[in-house]
Design a protein around this motif. Sequence first.
Motif, short mmCIF file in Angstrom:
data_model
loop_
_atom_site.label_atom_id
_atom_site.label_comp_id
_atom_site.label_asym_id
_atom_site.label_seq_id
_atom_site.Cartn_x
_atom_site.Cartn_y
_atom_site.Cartn_z
N TYR A 36 0.87 -1.17 0.00
CA TYR A 36 0.00 0.00 0.00
C TYR A 36 0.91 1.23 0.00
CZ TYR A 36 -4.21 -2.69 1.20
OH TYR A 36 -5.27 -3.55 1.18
N ARG A 37 0.31 2.37 -0.28
CA ARG A 37 1.06 3.61 -0.17
C ARG A 37 0.16 4.73 0.32
NH1 ARG A 37 2.19 4.81 -6.64
NH2 ARG A 37 0.03 5.41 -7.19
N ARG A 38 0.79 5.72 0.93
CA ARG A 38 0.06 6.90 1.38
C ARG A 38 0.87 8.12 1.01
NH1 ARG A 38 -0.70 5.95 6.74
NH2 ARG A 38 1.16 7.13 7.32
N ALA A 39 0.30 8.92 0.11
CA ALA A 39 0.93 10.17 -0.29
C ALA A 39 0.45 11.28 0.65
CB ALA A 39 0.57 10.50 -1.73
N PRO A 40 1.21 12.35 0.79
CA PRO A 40 0.79 13.44 1.67
C PRO A 40 -0.60 13.95 1.32
CG PRO A 40 3.05 13.75 0.97
CD PRO A 40 2.52 12.59 0.18
N GLY A 41 -1.47 14.00 2.33
CA GLY A 41 -2.82 14.51 2.12
C GLY A 41 -3.79 13.52 1.53
N ASN A 42 -3.31 12.30 1.26
CA ASN A 42 -4.18 11.29 0.65
C ASN A 42 -4.43 10.13 1.60
OD1 ASN A 42 -4.13 12.84 -1.63
ND2 ASN A 42 -2.93 11.41 -2.86
N GLU A 43 -5.45 9.37 1.25
CA GLU A 43 -5.73 8.14 1.99
C GLU A 43 -4.72 7.06 1.57
OE1 GLU A 43 -9.00 9.58 4.07
OE2 GLU A 43 -8.41 7.48 4.11
N ARG A 44 -4.56 6.08 2.43
CA ARG A 44 -3.74 4.93 2.05
C ARG A 44 -4.46 4.15 0.96
NH1 ARG A 44 -2.24 1.05 6.89
NH2 ARG A 44 -4.47 0.61 6.72
N GLU A 45 -3.72 3.73 -0.06
CA GLU A 45 -4.33 3.02 -1.18
C GLU A 45 -3.54 1.76 -1.49
OE1 GLU A 45 -4.20 5.15 -4.87
OE2 GLU A 45 -2.06 5.55 -4.76
N LEU A 46 -4.25 0.77 -2.00
CA LEU A 46 -3.61 -0.47 -2.42
C LEU A 46 -2.81 -0.21 -3.69
CD1 LEU A 46 -3.26 -3.59 -2.29
CD2 LEU A 46 -5.31 -3.73 -3.73
N VAL A 47 -1.58 -0.68 -3.71
CA VAL A 47 -0.75 -0.61 -4.90
C VAL A 47 -0.78 -1.94 -5.65
CG1 VAL A 47 1.60 -0.27 -5.78
CG2 VAL A 47 0.78 1.09 -3.83
N ALA A 48 -0.51 -3.01 -4.92
CA ALA A 48 -0.49 -4.33 -5.54
C ALA A 48 -0.59 -5.40 -4.46
CB ALA A 48 0.80 -4.54 -6.35
N SER A 49 -1.11 -6.55 -4.85
CA SER A 49 -1.19 -7.67 -3.92
C SER A 49 -0.91 -8.97 -4.68
CB SER A 49 -2.55 -7.74 -3.24
OG SER A 49 -3.57 -7.97 -4.20
N VAL A 50 -0.53 -9.99 -3.92
CA VAL A 50 -0.23 -11.29 -4.51
C VAL A 50 -0.66 -12.38 -3.54
CG1 VAL A 50 2.17 -11.21 -3.65
CG2 VAL A 50 1.57 -12.71 -5.57
N THR A 51 -1.34 -13.39 -4.07
CA THR A 51 -1.75 -14.51 -3.24
C THR A 51 -0.59 -15.49 -3.07
OG1 THR A 51 -2.48 -15.88 -5.08
CG2 THR A 51 -4.08 -14.31 -4.20
N ARG A 52 -0.77 -16.44 -2.19
CA ARG A 52 0.27 -17.42 -1.99
C ARG A 52 0.56 -18.18 -3.28
NH1 ARG A 52 3.14 -19.69 1.87
NH2 ARG A 52 3.80 -21.86 1.62
N GLY A 53 -0.47 -18.38 -4.08
CA GLY A 53 -0.31 -19.10 -5.33
C GLY A 53 0.23 -18.26 -6.47
N GLY A 54 0.36 -16.94 -6.23
CA GLY A 54 0.98 -16.09 -7.24
C GLY A 54 0.02 -15.24 -8.05
N THR A 55 -1.25 -15.26 -7.73
CA THR A 55 -2.20 -14.40 -8.44
C THR A 55 -2.00 -12.96 -7.98
OG1 THR A 55 -3.81 -16.18 -8.63
CG2 THR A 55 -4.62 -13.93 -8.90
N THR A 56 -1.88 -12.05 -8.95
CA THR A 56 -1.58 -10.66 -8.63
C THR A 56 -2.75 -9.73 -8.95
OG1 THR A 56 -0.59 -10.35 -10.82
CG2 THR A 56 0.89 -11.00 -9.02
N ASN A 57 -2.72 -8.59 -8.28
CA ASN A 57 -3.72 -7.55 -8.50
C ASN A 57 -3.01 -6.21 -8.38
OD1 ASN A 57 -6.43 -6.42 -8.69
ND2 ASN A 57 -6.18 -5.85 -6.55
N TYR A 58 -3.33 -5.27 -9.27
CA TYR A 58 -2.65 -3.97 -9.29
C TYR A 58 -3.65 -2.82 -9.34
CZ TYR A 58 1.54 -6.59 -10.60
OH TYR A 58 2.60 -7.48 -10.62
N ALA A 59 -3.27 -1.71 -8.74
CA ALA A 59 -4.01 -0.47 -8.94
C ALA A 59 -3.84 -0.05 -10.40
CB ALA A 59 -3.47 0.62 -8.02
N ASP A 60 -4.88 0.55 -10.96
CA ASP A 60 -4.82 0.97 -12.36
C ASP A 60 -3.63 1.90 -12.62
OD1 ASP A 60 -8.44 1.14 -12.87
OD2 ASP A 60 -7.03 -0.54 -13.00
#
Length: 119
Positions: A36-60
Amino acid sequence: VQLQASGGGLVQPGGSLRLSCAASGSILMINGMGWYRRAPGNERELVASVTRGGTTNYADSVKGRFTISRDNAKNTVYLQMNSLEPEDTAVYFCNADIMGGSGYYSRYWGQGTQVTVSS
């Protein structure tokens, strides 16, 4: 259980950085891991995630530029960041869903690492 993140720093636009996050302690199993990341003045947002099996998900906003991966043997998750933009400047946090000695999963967070993209 602890998560230790590293790899942040100052980079010019168009540059690259690789973040690492290692889990340690009494660990039986790690399920999902992410950044995740949090920029100044912004909410924390998901950047990317990965399951144990390797399936990934990304912010646009990072698709095609960032790659998340993990090494299950090392209990470590990585974030390769290419073509960095000033808008990527933020504190980056890793997290992981970890089964410890209790036999139940809990979500743990790393301490955050600063990424600054600037000329």
